[in-house]
Design a protein around this motif. Sequence first.
Motif, PDB file in Angstrom:
ATOM      1  N   MET A 204      17.327  26.539-112.646  1.00 38.72           N
ATOM      2  CA  MET A 204      17.106  26.011-111.303  1.00 38.72           C
ATOM      3  C   MET A 204      17.989  24.786-111.051  1.00 38.72           C
ATOM      4  SD  MET A 204      13.472  24.996-109.498  1.00 38.72           S
ATOM      5  CE  MET A 204      12.725  26.511-110.101  1.00 38.72           C
ATOM      6  N   GLU A 205      18.055  23.889-112.022  1.00 36.71           N
ATOM      7  CA  GLU A 205      18.896  22.705-111.872  1.00 36.71           C
ATOM      8  C   GLU A 205      20.365  23.094-111.775  1.00 36.71           C
ATOM      9  OE1 GLU A 205      17.881  19.564-111.319  1.00 36.71           O
ATOM     10  OE2 GLU A 205      15.901  20.504-111.230  1.00 36.71           O
ATOM     11  N   GLY A 206      20.759  24.118-112.528  1.00 35.43           N
ATOM     12  CA  GLY A 206      22.131  24.594-112.451  1.00 35.43           C
ATOM     13  C   GLY A 206      22.477  25.140-111.075  1.00 35.43           C
ATOM     14  N   LEU A 207      21.545  25.884-110.476  1.00 34.49           N
ATOM     15  CA  LEU A 207      21.777  26.420-109.131  1.00 34.49           C
ATOM     16  C   LEU A 207      21.893  25.303-108.094  1.00 34.49           C
ATOM     17  CD1 LEU A 207      19.502  29.590-108.667  1.00 34.49           C
ATOM     18  CD2 LEU A 207      21.988  29.491-108.726  1.00 34.49           C
ATOM     19  N   LYS A 208      21.033  24.309-108.222  1.00 37.15           N
ATOM     20  CA  LYS A 208      21.094  23.185-107.277  1.00 37.15           C
ATOM     21  C   LYS A 208      22.463  22.497-107.345  1.00 37.15           C
ATOM     22  CE  LYS A 208      16.175  22.044-107.842  1.00 37.15           C
ATOM     23  NZ  LYS A 208      15.250  20.994-108.354  1.00 37.15           N
ATOM     24  N   GLY A 209      22.917  22.220-108.565  1.00 35.37           N
ATOM     25  CA  GLY A 209      24.201  21.546-108.727  1.00 35.37           C
ATOM     26  C   GLY A 209      25.354  22.373-108.199  1.00 35.37           C
ATOM     27  N   SER A 210      25.340  23.663-108.475  1.00 34.75           N
ATOM     28  CA  SER A 210      26.397  24.548-108.003  1.00 34.75           C
ATOM     29  C   SER A 210      26.376  24.640-106.484  1.00 34.75           C
ATOM     30  CB  SER A 210      26.219  25.936-108.628  1.00 34.75           C
ATOM     31  OG  SER A 210      27.209  26.827-108.194  1.00 34.75           O
ATOM     32  N   PHE A 211      25.199  24.697-105.904  1.00 36.84           N
ATOM     33  CA  PHE A 211      25.060  24.773-104.442  1.00 36.84           C
ATOM     34  C   PHE A 211      25.682  23.541-103.780  1.00 36.84           C
ATOM     35  CE2 PHE A 211      22.343  23.770-100.681  1.00 36.84           C
ATOM     36  CZ  PHE A 211      22.694  24.857 -99.885  1.00 36.84           C
ATOM     37  N   VAL A 212      25.413  22.362-104.326  1.00 40.68           N
ATOM     38  CA  VAL A 212      25.946  21.124-103.749  1.00 40.68           C
ATOM     39  C   VAL A 212      27.468  21.092-103.879  1.00 40.68           C
ATOM     40  CG1 VAL A 212      26.023  18.616-103.999  1.00 40.68           C
ATOM     41  CG2 VAL A 212      23.831  19.808-104.113  1.00 40.68           C
ATOM     42  N   ARG A 213      27.996  21.508-105.024  1.00 31.90           N
ATOM     43  CA  ARG A 213      29.447  21.469-105.216  1.00 31.90           C
ATOM     44  C   ARG A 213      30.169  22.435-104.265  1.00 31.90           C
ATOM     45  NH1 ARG A 213      28.070  21.714-110.606  1.00 31.90           N
ATOM     46  NH2 ARG A 213      29.009  23.776-110.871  1.00 31.90           N
ATOM     47  N   ILE A 214      29.581  23.610-104.040  1.00 38.98           N
ATOM     48  CA  ILE A 214      30.261  24.624-103.238  1.00 38.98           C
ATOM     49  C   ILE A 214      30.059  24.406-101.741  1.00 38.98           C
ATOM     50  CG2 ILE A 214      30.214  27.091-102.654  1.00 38.98           C
ATOM     51  CD1 ILE A 214      29.917  27.655-105.658  1.00 38.98           C
ATOM     52  N   TYR A 215      28.871  23.947-101.335  1.00 36.90           N
ATOM     53  CA  TYR A 215      28.600  23.777 -99.906  1.00 36.90           C
ATOM     54  C   TYR A 215      28.703  22.332 -99.429  1.00 36.90           C
ATOM     55  CZ  TYR A 215      27.207  28.582 -99.003  1.00 36.90           C
ATOM     56  OH  TYR A 215      27.214  29.938 -98.819  1.00 36.90           O
ATOM     57  N   GLY A 216      28.580  21.374-100.358  1.00 34.94           N
ATOM     58  CA  GLY A 216      28.665  19.979 -99.947  1.00 34.94           C
ATOM     59  C   GLY A 216      27.417  19.522 -99.216  1.00 34.94           C
ATOM     60  N   GLY A 217      27.585  18.481 -98.410  1.00 39.31           N
ATOM     61  CA  GLY A 217      26.440  17.953 -97.684  1.00 39.31           C
ATOM     62  C   GLY A 217      25.533  17.125 -98.576  1.00 39.31           C
ATOM     63  N   THR A 218      24.450  16.654 -98.002  1.00 44.08           N
ATOM     64  CA  THR A 218      23.521  15.817 -98.762  1.00 44.08           C
ATOM     65  C   THR A 218      22.571  16.631 -99.614  1.00 44.08           C
ATOM     66  OG1 THR A 218      22.010  15.806 -96.871  1.00 44.08           O
ATOM     67  CG2 THR A 218      23.607  13.992 -97.022  1.00 44.08           C
ATOM     68  N   ALA A 219      22.300  17.873 -99.192  1.00 44.30           N
ATOM     69  CA  ALA A 219      21.416  18.776 -99.935  1.00 44.30           C
ATOM     70  C   ALA A 219      20.119  18.091-100.344  1.00 44.30           C
ATOM     71  CB  ALA A 219      22.135  19.342-101.162  1.00 44.30           C
ATOM     72  N   GLN A 220      19.478  17.468 -99.370  1.00 45.35           N
ATOM     73  CA  GLN A 220      18.183  16.837 -99.623  1.00 45.35           C
ATOM     74  C   GLN A 220      17.192  17.879-100.124  1.00 45.35           C
ATOM     75  OE1 GLN A 220      16.394  15.206 -96.124  1.00 45.35           O
ATOM     76  NE2 GLN A 220      14.590  14.403 -97.198  1.00 45.35           N
ATOM     77  N   GLU A 221      16.421  17.542-101.159  1.00 43.60           N
ATOM     78  CA  GLU A 221      15.471  18.494-101.750  1.00 43.60           C
ATOM     79  C   GLU A 221      14.044  18.115-101.392  1.00 43.60           C
ATOM     80  OE1 GLU A 221      13.860  20.066-106.113  1.00 43.60           O
ATOM     81  OE2 GLU A 221      15.786  19.029-105.963  1.00 43.60           O
ATOM     82  N   VAL A 222      13.251  19.127-101.038  1.00 46.37           N
ATOM     83  CA  VAL A 222      11.827  18.914-100.794  1.00 46.37           C
ATOM     84  C   VAL A 222      11.033  19.984-101.539  1.00 46.37           C
ATOM     85  CG1 VAL A 222      12.140  17.834 -98.543  1.00 46.37           C
ATOM     86  CG2 VAL A 222      11.891  20.309 -98.689  1.00 46.37           C
ATOM     87  N   GLN A 223       9.833  19.631-101.964  1.00 48.86           N
ATOM     88  CA  GLN A 223       8.922  20.576-102.602  1.00 48.86           C
ATOM     89  C   GLN A 223       7.803  20.898-101.629  1.00 48.86           C
ATOM     90  OE1 GLN A 223       7.566  19.384-106.470  1.00 48.86           O
ATOM     91  NE2 GLN A 223       9.622  19.474-107.357  1.00 48.86           N
ATOM     92  N   VAL A 224       7.440  22.178-101.550  1.00 54.48           N
ATOM     93  CA  VAL A 224       6.474  22.601-100.545  1.00 54.48           C
ATOM     94  C   VAL A 224       5.465  23.574-101.145  1.00 54.48           C
ATOM     95  CG1 VAL A 224       8.165  22.335 -98.685  1.00 54.48           C
ATOM     96  CG2 VAL A 224       7.894  24.560 -99.801  1.00 54.48           C
ATOM     97  N   ASP A 225       4.370  23.772-100.419  1.00 52.38           N
ATOM     98  CA  ASP A 225       3.411  24.835-100.708  1.00 52.38           C
ATOM     99  C   ASP A 225       2.827  25.305 -99.375  1.00 52.38           C
ATOM    100  OD1 ASP A 225       1.516  22.949 -99.934  1.00 52.38           O
ATOM    101  OD2 ASP A 225       0.838  22.553-101.981  1.00 52.38           O
ATOM    102  N   GLU A 226       1.721  26.021 -99.423  1.00 52.67           N
ATOM    103  CA  GLU A 226       1.168  26.594 -98.194  1.00 52.67           C
ATOM    104  C   GLU A 226       0.646  25.549 -97.219  1.00 52.67           C
ATOM    105  OE1 GLU A 226      -2.236  26.844-101.271  1.00 52.67           O
ATOM    106  OE2 GLU A 226      -0.035  26.820-101.195  1.00 52.67           O
ATOM    107  N   ASN A 227       0.509  24.299 -97.668  1.00 49.32           N
ATOM    108  CA  ASN A 227      -0.051  23.262 -96.811  1.00 49.32           C
ATOM    109  C   ASN A 227       1.004  22.492 -96.021  1.00 49.32           C
ATOM    110  OD1 ASN A 227      -2.803  23.674 -97.714  1.00 49.32           O
ATOM    111  ND2 ASN A 227      -2.164  22.749 -99.649  1.00 49.32           N
TER     112      ASN A 227
END
Length: 335
Positions: A204-227
């Motif tokens: 998961m951490e690898g995907l996040k890092g790769s996503f930021v490198r390829i797409y750029g931007g701030t890529a702010q992360e949030v955690q969510v559930d049904e609430n």
Amino acid sequence: MLCILFNPLQTQIVRSVSVNPWINQAIEEYLLRQISEGQVLLFLWQNKNSVLMGRNQNPWKECRISLLEEENGKLARRISGGGTVYQDEGNLNFAFMTPKKLYNLKRQFDVILQALKDLSIEAQRSGQSDLTIDGFKFSGNAFYLPRGLACHHGTLLIDTDLNRLTRYLQPSTETIKGKGIQSRRSNVMNLNQIRKGLTVETMMEGLKGSFVRIYGGTAQEVQVDENNYGISDLMEKFSSWDWRYGLTPTFEMVLHHDFPWGAFRIDLHIVKGRIDMITIESDELKGPSIQELNLPMGKDPFTKETLIQYFRGVDCFPENSVRDDVLKWIMTRDI
């Protein structure tokens, strides 16, 4: 002097902490509906002991429904097409969501392939929707393109219970005829067979890092559930019988068995997951050897319990011992 303004992409990473497939489907659809112009979102989640089928598939053809439910598993139907997959907490799900004009399949796959390469795993695309290593599939992908939007989602087998995968994703031994899309069977593997000790969190951490490198931007992360969102209606939709079974294309199933007293055959016509017609054939019936049961069809869901209830209530058997044999046989069928 010509001045060119560059508007960077708005990138975001959303991670669900729920492992309920129906909740995660609801979050996914909600997030897709909220995608704005210039936004690219990466959604990450896991599901617990679940079978997810494509939008146009027949669950009775794709998996052992009774076994899945007996072992507290959940059956889900995706908004996208594609085949049926098994998921547990050793599997990582991902989804790229964009406006349609930013949809770029190669770029999206590059995020995954680069993350794997960073972990010293060399993988290849196979066809339109699979990722493989030496011919073994570890990722299946599917695509959903509603008006103006795009969703590319898929799986990564990291430490999945392949024994359960094999047990659940067995096609029915019954004769089934219908128009539902049938899954292609593939040889599969876990990524931790290539990189020992690999975990879902590391991937998961690898995907996040790769996503930021390829797409750029701030890529702010949030955690969510049904609430986090007002998704109760979507949760109700994805968990409902009508969504999971009622969207099944019309099909026919034949059950046949040779008893000591003679052969017995049941022909079932199923419409929208409900029993529309039952015809039985046997020389041991009272009256004609082929009979269409006079029952209130088209209302009751097609389940083993419904079938047993029907046969307990009809007066077509010469004696109770024949009825008992038929009921015991139906109880053993994987439907």
